[in-house]
Design a protein around this motif. Structure first.
Motif, PDB file in Angstrom:
ATOM      1  N   SER A  17      17.036 -12.894  20.279  1.00 11.86           N
ATOM      2  CA  SER A  17      15.703 -11.400  21.058  1.00 11.86           C
ATOM      3  C   SER A  17      14.127 -11.394  20.184  1.00 11.86           C
ATOM      4  CB  SER A  17      16.112 -10.600  21.819  1.00 11.86           C
ATOM      5  OG  SER A  17      15.847  -9.609  22.615  1.00 11.86           O
ATOM      6  N   VAL A  18      14.432  -9.412  20.116  1.00 12.45           N
ATOM      7  CA  VAL A  18      13.801  -8.810  19.475  1.00 12.45           C
ATOM      8  C   VAL A  18      13.634  -8.292  18.067  1.00 12.45           C
ATOM      9  CG1 VAL A  18      12.437  -8.545  21.556  1.00 12.45           C
ATOM     10  CG2 VAL A  18      14.252  -7.136  20.871  1.00 12.45           C
ATOM     11  N   HIS A  19      15.080  -8.882  17.700  1.00 16.08           N
ATOM     12  CA  HIS A  19      15.460  -8.525  16.410  1.00 16.08           C
ATOM     13  C   HIS A  19      15.576  -9.629  15.500  1.00 16.08           C
ATOM     14  CE1 HIS A  19      16.280  -5.530  19.169  1.00 16.08           C
ATOM     15  NE2 HIS A  19      16.209  -4.820  17.823  1.00 16.08           N
ATOM     16  N   VAL A  20      15.790  -9.041  13.799  1.00 19.40           N
ATOM     17  CA  VAL A  20      16.482 -10.361  13.350  1.00 19.40           C
ATOM     18  C   VAL A  20      18.016  -9.677  13.221  1.00 19.40           C
ATOM     19  CG1 VAL A  20      16.639 -10.588  11.006  1.00 19.40           C
ATOM     20  CG2 VAL A  20      14.248 -10.791  11.510  1.00 19.40           C
ATOM     21  N   THR A  21      18.694 -10.394  13.348  1.00 22.04           N
ATOM     22  CA  THR A  21      20.339  -9.788  13.668  1.00 22.04           C
ATOM     23  C   THR A  21      20.764 -10.962  11.508  1.00 22.04           C
ATOM     24  OG1 THR A  21      21.228 -11.751  14.751  1.00 22.04           O
ATOM     25  CG2 THR A  21      20.321 -10.124  15.675  1.00 22.04           C
ATOM     26  N   VAL A  22      21.791 -10.127  11.664  1.00 21.99           N
ATOM     27  CA  VAL A  22      22.488 -11.012  10.650  1.00 21.99           C
ATOM     28  C   VAL A  22      24.347 -11.233  10.732  1.00 21.99           C
ATOM     29  CG1 VAL A  22      23.435  -8.634   9.151  1.00 21.99           C
ATOM     30  CG2 VAL A  22      23.482 -10.521   7.762  1.00 21.99           C
ATOM     31  N   LEU A  23      24.934 -12.090  10.250  1.00 23.38           N
ATOM     32  CA  LEU A  23      26.180 -12.337  11.249  1.00 23.38           C
ATOM     33  C   LEU A  23      27.439 -11.950   9.931  1.00 23.38           C
ATOM     34  CD1 LEU A  23      27.829 -14.071  12.933  1.00 23.38           C
ATOM     35  CD2 LEU A  23      27.852 -15.525  10.831  1.00 23.38           C
ATOM     36  N   GLU A  24      27.835 -10.777  10.061  1.00 22.22           N
ATOM     37  CA  GLU A  24      29.658 -10.344  10.232  1.00 22.22           C
ATOM     38  C   GLU A  24      30.157 -11.032   9.564  1.00 22.22           C
ATOM     39  OE1 GLU A  24      28.053  -8.088   8.287  1.00 22.22           O
ATOM     40  OE2 GLU A  24      27.711  -6.189  10.044  1.00 22.22           O
ATOM     41  N   VAL A  53      19.221  -5.503  12.914  1.00 20.12           N
ATOM     42  CA  VAL A  53      18.935  -5.144  11.292  1.00 20.12           C
ATOM     43  C   VAL A  53      17.682  -4.814  11.289  1.00 20.12           C
ATOM     44  CG1 VAL A  53      20.701  -6.125  10.137  1.00 20.12           C
ATOM     45  CG2 VAL A  53      18.902  -7.673   9.288  1.00 20.12           C
ATOM     46  N   ALA A  54      16.548  -5.375  11.658  1.00 23.46           N
ATOM     47  CA  ALA A  54      15.640  -5.404  12.007  1.00 23.46           C
ATOM     48  C   ALA A  54      15.304  -5.509  13.011  1.00 23.46           C
ATOM     49  CB  ALA A  54      14.794  -5.808  10.850  1.00 23.46           C
ATOM     50  N   GLY A  90      16.014 -12.301  -2.250  1.00 20.14           N
ATOM     51  CA  GLY A  90      16.033 -11.654  -1.581  1.00 20.14           C
ATOM     52  C   GLY A  90      14.768 -11.029  -0.057  1.00 20.14           C
ATOM     53  N   LYS A  91      14.052 -12.148  -0.245  1.00 19.18           N
ATOM     54  CA  LYS A  91      12.965 -12.272   1.230  1.00 19.18           C
ATOM     55  C   LYS A  91      13.489 -12.564   1.933  1.00 19.18           C
ATOM     56  CE  LYS A  91      10.271  -8.928  -0.947  1.00 19.18           C
ATOM     57  NZ  LYS A  91      11.311  -8.470  -2.082  1.00 19.18           N
ATOM     58  N   LEU A  92      12.935 -12.390   3.563  1.00 21.09           N
ATOM     59  CA  LEU A  92      12.587 -13.050   4.578  1.00 21.09           C
ATOM     60  C   LEU A  92      11.028 -13.257   5.349  1.00 21.09           C
ATOM     61  CD1 LEU A  92      14.192 -14.759   6.499  1.00 21.09           C
ATOM     62  CD2 LEU A  92      14.753 -13.102   8.203  1.00 21.09           C
ATOM     63  N   LEU A  93      11.108 -14.529   5.637  1.00 24.13           N
ATOM     64  CA  LEU A  93       9.622 -14.294   6.094  1.00 24.13           C
ATOM     65  C   LEU A  93       9.636 -15.329   6.930  1.00 24.13           C
ATOM     66  CD1 LEU A  93       6.275 -14.974   4.537  1.00 24.13           C
ATOM     67  CD2 LEU A  93       6.780 -17.220   4.297  1.00 24.13           C
ATOM     68  N   VAL A  94       8.368 -14.082   8.200  1.00 23.62           N
ATOM     69  CA  VAL A  94       9.365 -15.159   9.639  1.00 23.62           C
ATOM     70  C   VAL A  94       7.510 -15.012  10.200  1.00 23.62           C
ATOM     71  CG1 VAL A  94       9.387 -13.652  11.942  1.00 23.62           C
ATOM     72  CG2 VAL A  94      10.590 -13.001  10.317  1.00 23.62           C
ATOM     73  N   LEU A  95       7.702 -16.289  10.307  1.00 25.82           N
ATOM     74  CA  LEU A  95       5.948 -16.793  10.910  1.00 25.82           C
ATOM     75  C   LEU A  95       5.919 -16.422  12.797  1.00 25.82           C
ATOM     76  CD1 LEU A  95       6.392 -18.596   8.193  1.00 25.82           C
ATOM     77  CD2 LEU A  95       4.166 -17.699   8.041  1.00 25.82           C
ATOM     78  N   ALA A 154       7.160 -10.394   5.821  1.00 30.97           N
ATOM     79  CA  ALA A 154       7.954 -10.871   5.164  1.00 30.97           C
ATOM     80  C   ALA A 154       9.360  -9.638   5.082  1.00 30.97           C
ATOM     81  CB  ALA A 154       7.736 -10.896   3.563  1.00 30.97           C
ATOM     82  N   LEU A 155      10.635  -9.300   5.298  1.00 31.65           N
ATOM     83  CA  LEU A 155      11.331  -8.565   5.213  1.00 31.65           C
ATOM     84  C   LEU A 155      12.266  -8.407   4.206  1.00 31.65           C
ATOM     85  CD1 LEU A 155      12.813  -6.528   7.527  1.00 31.65           C
ATOM     86  CD2 LEU A 155      13.779  -8.878   8.167  1.00 31.65           C
ATOM     87  N   ASP A 156      12.454  -7.152   3.820  1.00 33.17           N
ATOM     88  CA  ASP A 156      13.135  -6.974   2.343  1.00 33.17           C
ATOM     89  C   ASP A 156      14.500  -7.158   2.748  1.00 33.17           C
ATOM     90  OD1 ASP A 156      14.673  -5.529   0.306  1.00 33.17           O
ATOM     91  OD2 ASP A 156      12.899  -4.618  -0.327  1.00 33.17           O
ATOM     92  N   LEU A 157      15.584  -7.745   2.161  1.00 33.06           N
ATOM     93  CA  LEU A 157      16.326  -7.741   3.086  1.00 33.06           C
ATOM     94  C   LEU A 157      17.858  -6.735   2.456  1.00 33.06           C
ATOM     95  CD1 LEU A 157      17.107 -11.485   2.644  1.00 33.06           C
ATOM     96  CD2 LEU A 157      16.817 -10.394   5.143  1.00 33.06           C
ATOM     97  N   GLN A 158      17.194  -6.253   1.443  1.00 38.42           N
ATOM     98  CA  GLN A 158      17.482  -5.002   0.680  1.00 38.42           C
ATOM     99  C   GLN A 158      17.731  -3.401   1.947  1.00 38.42           C
ATOM    100  OE1 GLN A 158      20.063  -5.124  -1.299  1.00 38.42           O
ATOM    101  NE2 GLN A 158      19.832  -6.881  -1.739  1.00 38.42           N
TER     102      GLN A 158
END
Length: 355
Positions: free
Chosen positions: A275-282, A290-291, A308-313, A326-330
């Motif tokens: 949807s409108v989020h970046v998600t992480v698999l627990e 998470v963002a 440690g970064k996630l680039l979203v285009l 760029a999303l800082d994953l920490q």
């Protein structure tokens, strides 16, 4: 013979490892000794040990200038090219075209970084849309392309593809010329220029996503021939240690979800856009937001991870300019990534390698 006259080879190597990767081809042309040194595995290892290697993000991106931009407005498929983004310097450039593809890349081709090389596999020939079995390898040391061994077996499109970042590129699933979803899989040894067939997957998987991490080639989602576009929620992984497929993971995604945005971070966590989020698999198997995605990358997002970064285009609207963050994953904080106008075309896919 000394690498640099009147200097110990240890000092000469300290000089050579500091050459930016864009200078490799020039420096290699100086003499045979320098060429052998730069092409050696020890050279790459010494650059890594001294913190001198750099991440390079490679994207298949539509040409947003000239005739191609006008073609996009007239609903004609645009010409795609390989774009390079260097996170450390912020520089954007493009790679030379593939041999025989001066008008662009094969449409929907797969590609992966392997050591200091980029491997481009398959796709559709622009103009005819015939399926290609060709393999092209770009060497960042020589700054040249060469053609590898063709993919064996049936022609396949929209398969999963991922690399172990060392010497192997794995391919699985997709569909053949008759739109039949495939279970078959194979691996390309870049150093030997050879293909090896793998055992079949448990399920047919068309339009699946490939990710390599933890010594396993993960194939996520997709759909069977009779499902045609109704994505399954399962995944399966090929273990390179046992050389066999693990048991099918039944609930990787929700039913009907396209796995295109799934990626793995440095520590092996899976991320995706939901949807409108970046998600992480627990570890529990559930996806946690998470963002929140910035407004101007929510349409057609493409994800690439590095250090440690996630680039979203993505873009704000269908057919709009592709922006990058760029999303800082920490800390899960966003940073806007600036790109020149000519590098704002639609992005189909991306990968990262370290040179």
């Amino acid at each position: 013979m000394e690498l640099i006259p009147c200097l110990p080879d240890e000092i000469a190597r300290e000089c050579l490892i500091r050459v930016p990767y864009r200078g490799f081809s020039t420096v290699s042309a100086v003499c045979k000794g320098w060429k052998e040194e730069i092409e050696s595995l020890q050279f790459q290892q010494q650059r890594q040990a001294n913190g001198l290697t750099r991440p390079i993000v490679v994207l298949t991106q539509a040409d947003s200038t000239g005739a191609s931009a006008g073609a996009t407005k007239n609903l004609i498929p645009p010409s795609y090219r390989l774009t390079i983004y260097e996170p450390v310097t912020g520089a954007w450039t493009k790679l030379p075209p593939l041999p025989g593809f001066s008008d662009g890349l094969p449409l929907f081709c797969q590609f992966a970084g392997v050591g200091r090389k980029l491997v481009v596999i398959g796709g559709w020939y622009p103009g005819t849309w015939a399926v290609s079995k060709s393999v092209f390898v770009y060497d960042f040391v020589s700054a040249k392309w060469h053609q590898g061994a063709d993919m064996p077996g049936v022609s396949r499109s929209f398969s999963a593809c991922a690399s172990d970042s060392d010497r192997m590129v794995f391919v699985a699933g997709g569909h053949d010329d008759g739109k039949n979803a495939l279970r078959s899989a194979m691996v390309y040894d870049v150093a030997k220029d050879e293909w090896v067939l793998l055992p079949d997957m448990a399920l047919q998987r068309d339009e699946c996503k490939g990710i390599f991490h933890g010594d396993k080639f993960h194939v996520i989602g997709g759909y069977s021939t009779d499902m045609q576009g109704r994505f399954v929620k399962s995944a399966e992984a090929f273990d390179v240690t046992t050389w066999q497929w693990d048991q099918v993971q039944e609930d990787m995604l929700e039913e009907g979800i396209c796995p295109r945005t799934c990626v793995a971070g440095d520590v092996g966590k899976f991320y995706r856009c939901q949807s409108v989020h970046v998600t992480v698999l627990e570890e529990s198997g559930s996806w946690r937001a998470v963002a929140e995605l910035p407004l101007d990358v929510r349409v057609g997002p493409c994800l690439v991870t590095w250090q440690g970064k996630l680039l979203v285009l993505g873009s704000a609207t269908h057919g709009g300019r592709h922006m990058a963050y760029a999303l800082d994953l920490q800390r899960y904080t966003w940073t806007r990534v600036e790109a020149p106008e000519e590098y704002t075309g639609h992005v189909q896919a991306g990968c990262c390698l370290e040179v």
